[in-house]
Write an enzyme that holds these catalytic residues in place. Sequence first.
Site, PDB file in Angstrom:
ATOM      1  N   GLU A 113       0.849  -1.195   0.000  1.00 31.60           N
ATOM      2  CA  GLU A 113       0.000   0.000   0.000  1.00 31.60           C
ATOM      3  C   GLU A 113       0.878   1.237   0.000  1.00 31.60           C
ATOM      4  OE1 GLU A 113      -2.245  -0.298   3.601  1.00 31.60           O
ATOM      5  OE2 GLU A 113      -2.920  -2.304   3.057  1.00 31.60           O
ATOM      6  N   LYS A 115       2.102   4.703   1.609  1.00 32.06           N
ATOM      7  CA  LYS A 115       2.152   5.217   2.979  1.00 32.06           C
ATOM      8  C   LYS A 115       1.787   6.696   2.933  1.00 32.06           C
ATOM      9  CE  LYS A 115       4.936   5.104   7.168  1.00 32.06           C
ATOM     10  NZ  LYS A 115       4.576   6.406   7.664  1.00 32.06           N
ATOM     11  N   ASP A 117       0.901  10.451   3.996  1.00 30.50           N
ATOM     12  CA  ASP A 117       1.589  11.317   4.943  1.00 30.50           C
ATOM     13  C   ASP A 117       0.597  12.313   5.544  1.00 30.50           C
ATOM     14  OD1 ASP A 117       3.642  12.315   6.353  1.00 30.50           O
ATOM     15  OD2 ASP A 117       4.536  13.450   4.716  1.00 30.50           O
ATOM     16  N   TYR A 225      -7.053   2.063   5.765  1.00 34.44           N
ATOM     17  CA  TYR A 225      -6.092   1.008   5.416  1.00 34.44           C
ATOM     18  C   TYR A 225      -5.989  -0.139   6.410  1.00 34.44           C
ATOM     19  CZ  TYR A 225      -3.303   4.268   8.264  1.00 34.44           C
ATOM     20  OH  TYR A 225      -2.856   5.103   9.244  1.00 34.44           O
ATOM     21  N   LYS A 312      10.491   3.681   3.542  1.00 32.96           N
ATOM     22  CA  LYS A 312      10.333   5.124   3.340  1.00 32.96           C
ATOM     23  C   LYS A 312      11.181   5.598   2.174  1.00 32.96           C
ATOM     24  CE  LYS A 312       9.040   6.859   7.778  1.00 32.96           C
ATOM     25  NZ  LYS A 312       9.078   8.163   8.405  1.00 32.96           N
ATOM     26  N   CYS A 406      23.529  47.746   2.091  1.00 28.48           N
ATOM     27  CA  CYS A 406      22.100  47.400   2.009  1.00 28.48           C
ATOM     28  C   CYS A 406      21.623  47.567   0.563  1.00 28.48           C
ATOM     29  CB  CYS A 406      21.299  48.300   2.945  1.00 28.48           C
ATOM     30  SG  CYS A 406      19.525  48.062   2.760  1.00 28.48           S
ATOM     31  N   CYS A 409      18.809  50.741   0.766  1.00 26.02           N
ATOM     32  CA  CYS A 409      19.157  52.116   1.154  1.00 26.02           C
ATOM     33  C   CYS A 409      20.650  52.420   1.008  1.00 26.02           C
ATOM     34  CB  CYS A 409      18.681  52.404   2.570  1.00 26.02           C
ATOM     35  SG  CYS A 409      19.693  51.603   3.827  1.00 26.02           S
ATOM     36  N   CYS A 424      21.169  45.716   8.327  1.00 23.40           N
ATOM     37  CA  CYS A 424      21.263  47.094   7.854  1.00 23.40           C
ATOM     38  C   CYS A 424      20.926  47.970   9.050  1.00 23.40           C
ATOM     39  CB  CYS A 424      20.263  47.331   6.720  1.00 23.40           C
ATOM     40  SG  CYS A 424      20.018  49.087   6.411  1.00 23.40           S
ATOM     41  N   CYS A 430      15.379  53.046   6.161  1.00 28.67           N
ATOM     42  CA  CYS A 430      15.438  52.007   5.133  1.00 28.67           C
ATOM     43  C   CYS A 430      14.012  51.488   4.864  1.00 28.67           C
ATOM     44  CB  CYS A 430      16.359  50.888   5.642  1.00 28.67           C
ATOM     45  SG  CYS A 430      16.521  49.519   4.509  1.00 28.67           S
TER      46      CYS A 430
HETATM   47  S1  IVH Z   1      -0.859   0.367   8.768  1.00 25.64           S
HETATM   48  C1  IVH Z   1      -0.287  -2.017  12.520  1.00 25.64           C
HETATM   49  N1  IVH Z   1      -0.987   1.425   6.385  1.00 25.64           N
HETATM   50  O1  IVH Z   1       2.047   5.191   9.121  1.00 25.64           O
HETATM   51  C2  IVH Z   1      -0.542  -1.285  11.258  1.00 25.64           C
HETATM   52  N2  IVH Z   1      -0.206   2.800   8.179  1.00 25.64           N
HETATM   53  O2  IVH Z   1       4.314   4.422  11.022  1.00 25.64           O
HETATM   54  C3  IVH Z   1      -0.339   0.156  11.403  1.00 25.64           C
HETATM   55  N3  IVH Z   1       0.313   5.094   7.506  1.00 25.64           N
HETATM   56  O3  IVH Z   1       0.459   5.380  12.244  1.00 25.64           O
HETATM   57  C4  IVH Z   1      -0.651   1.053  10.341  1.00 25.64           C
HETATM   58  N4  IVH Z   1      -0.215   4.884   5.386  1.00 25.64           N
HETATM   59  O4  IVH Z   1      -0.374   6.868  10.384  1.00 25.64           O
HETATM   60  C5  IVH Z   1      -0.665   1.621   7.677  1.00 25.64           C
HETATM   61  N5  IVH Z   1      -1.194   2.256   4.221  1.00 25.64           N
HETATM   62  C6  IVH Z   1      -0.881   2.441   5.499  1.00 25.64           C
HETATM   63  C7  IVH Z   1      -0.423   3.687   5.970  1.00 25.64           C
HETATM   64  C8  IVH Z   1      -0.086   3.816   7.322  1.00 25.64           C
HETATM   65  C9  IVH Z   1       0.218   5.712   6.320  1.00 25.64           C
HETATM   66  C10 IVH Z   1       0.807   5.724   8.747  1.00 25.64           C
HETATM   67  C11 IVH Z   1      -0.081   5.564   9.940  1.00 25.64           C
HETATM   68  C12 IVH Z   1       0.716   4.878  10.977  1.00 25.64           C
HETATM   69  C13 IVH Z   1       2.118   5.152  10.526  1.00 25.64           C
HETATM   70  C14 IVH Z   1       3.009   4.029  10.964  1.00 25.64           C
END
Ligand code: IVH
Length: 668
Positions: A113, A115, A117, A225, A312, A406, A409, A424, A430
Amino acid sequence: MNKKEAEERIFKLRKELNRHNYNYYVLSQPEISDFEYDMMLNDLIEIEKRFPDFYDENSPTQRIGDDRNQGFVQKEHKYPMLSLGNTYSQDELNDFDLRVKKIIGSNFEYVCELKYDGAAINLLYENGKLKQAVTRGDGVRGDDVTANVKTIRSIPLILRGDNYPPLFEIRGEIFMSVEGFSKLNSEREKSGDTLFANPRNATAGTLKMLNSSVVAKRPLDCFLYHILGDELPYGSHFEDLEKAKSWGFKVSPNMTKCKGINEVFNFIMKWDIERKDLPYNIDGVVLKVNSYRNQKQLGFTAKSPRWAISYKFKAEQVTTRLLSVDFQVGRTGAITPVANLKPVLLAGTTVKRATLHNDDQIKLLDLHNGDTVFIEKGGEIIPKIIGVERSSREPGSAAIKFINACPVCGWQLSRKEGEAHHYCPNETGCPPQIKGKIIHFVSRKVMDIDGLGEETIDLLYEKGFIKNIADLYELKKEQLIPLERFANKSADNIIQGLEKSKNVPFSRVLFGLGIRHVGETAAKTLANNFQSIEALRNAGLDELIEINEIGTRIAQSITEFFSKTENLEIINRLIKYGLKFELSEGEKELRSSKLEGLNIVISGTFEDHSRDELKEIIEKNGGKNVSSLSSKTNYLLAGNNMGPSKREKARKLNITIISEDDFLKMIQ
Ligand code: IVH
């Protein structure tokens, strides 16, 4: 590394990480990228593991962050909200895969999936209705933000169909699109509010607002998720989430089943490239074992599941060409070099400029005209130049030189020893300094004068109507009406706004004077201690430095300010117009020295006061509100939901724990 070196390094890292944690979770103003933070944390985990003698239950390695805030009721999670183990390296993903295979064999599926933000949320549904929405908090307990979450259109309040389980929880990430974030920030810029650093901070900040009608106007969205419950339809994650789509949930369309770690690597490679085209930010990929039976076999560590991990991405970096460097003059006269760049797309927005901070930074980068530079978006809105590609430098191109005079001025710049910026010194002549000071004075956090934005101040300055903050109070309606964009009503607005500002309390007027290094907090401290501008003006350096939180730099700046006749003239005029230059009787009454010299930590939530109010009461009574318990702490002011470890630590350090009632009795 010997034991002594390890100890030093551990303490240094803990201190740094605690500071960054505070910047991130409390102030929502991170100074470093997630990558840098994670590297530092990994470093600490590693050394603590090798030197277990230095174990500390309050080390940053022992917690998974805390987003709890005052003003919300806290709820315990039925299933703790754990974090995910994370990695930046493919080797470590391979190790994860091997560990998994060792326990469950090789006949299983992964789910990949994105991740997202943003901010994690736990939603509770009972008989098809959204009953409760709680933030992650410390993983065990979070804030009940149901009212705010109900304003998010993509979260169903009532489920579709009738084949959903009677009781279940579903987790996801609340986020803001990059476009929604940019719009919100440009509105905030117009109204003089501080800008959010990135969409994640904007999301977290919005979710914790006390007024949900404001939340409703913010462009929040949510991907789900993770689903939890006793009566889920299938025995696996992917299939249950697919089913949850039919109940009305927004589940990521990019969730993919993978057979084997190589397919996982393909997913990662694809999204490391394609994330640039997504309308929202993702910071990596999450990898989960699909079947619940397998998940159960794998189990959990204290902090995270063994059946999932996140990979990441490195912060997005691009290269572009440096076209030129501008030198900007701020309201205090500080000069900031800004790089003009060949426009380039980075993390969803076109970047044309990057800050260079100061002369030291230019020298550190060894920046030359026309250089190809690497840029990256850190926690801040403005991207930074993080390096130079030396190999493509034109031979003979000149190094970028800081200016001596500056740019506006022409006065010779000065740089005091120990200070990072050039200044300045022409404070009263100024133009950007003059206009900047007036803009600061009228801004929302200071005098909050309606109708006077940056453009209007520019216009009034160009027309010669205002040259300093005192001139504002001489403005006449008849002068304003003939100006372009002005009508009867807008002119009235300004005059009324100026009139109203005469009630603004002394501490904010003091902040508005624009004394270098005297920010909002210092102005409050000074106002409370001296009570009037007269007393502050007569204070000597020693007297100033004696005050908690006023250092030599601020003290010197204050005495320098009052040594200039032009500043005294402005103050005298403002007094004549009726602005407040001393504490009101009410404010004086609330003050005492009953808490003089006492350091007090506030923890938990309280019945009658917010934490900010308690902090203010402590300061008004001469005490100091400190953030963490140490041998120097005198009292721990404990509210509801204070963690047991804090209580234990206070006990060990022999710190008296007091309730809100005890505290109020102390200052009665
Ligand atoms: S699963 C035990 N799935 O990442 C499973 N987390 O560092 C826990 N996050 O607190 C979470 N996308 O805020 C999961 N597709 C995703 C995610 C996700 C973002 C965030 C979430 C979690 C943090 C974990």
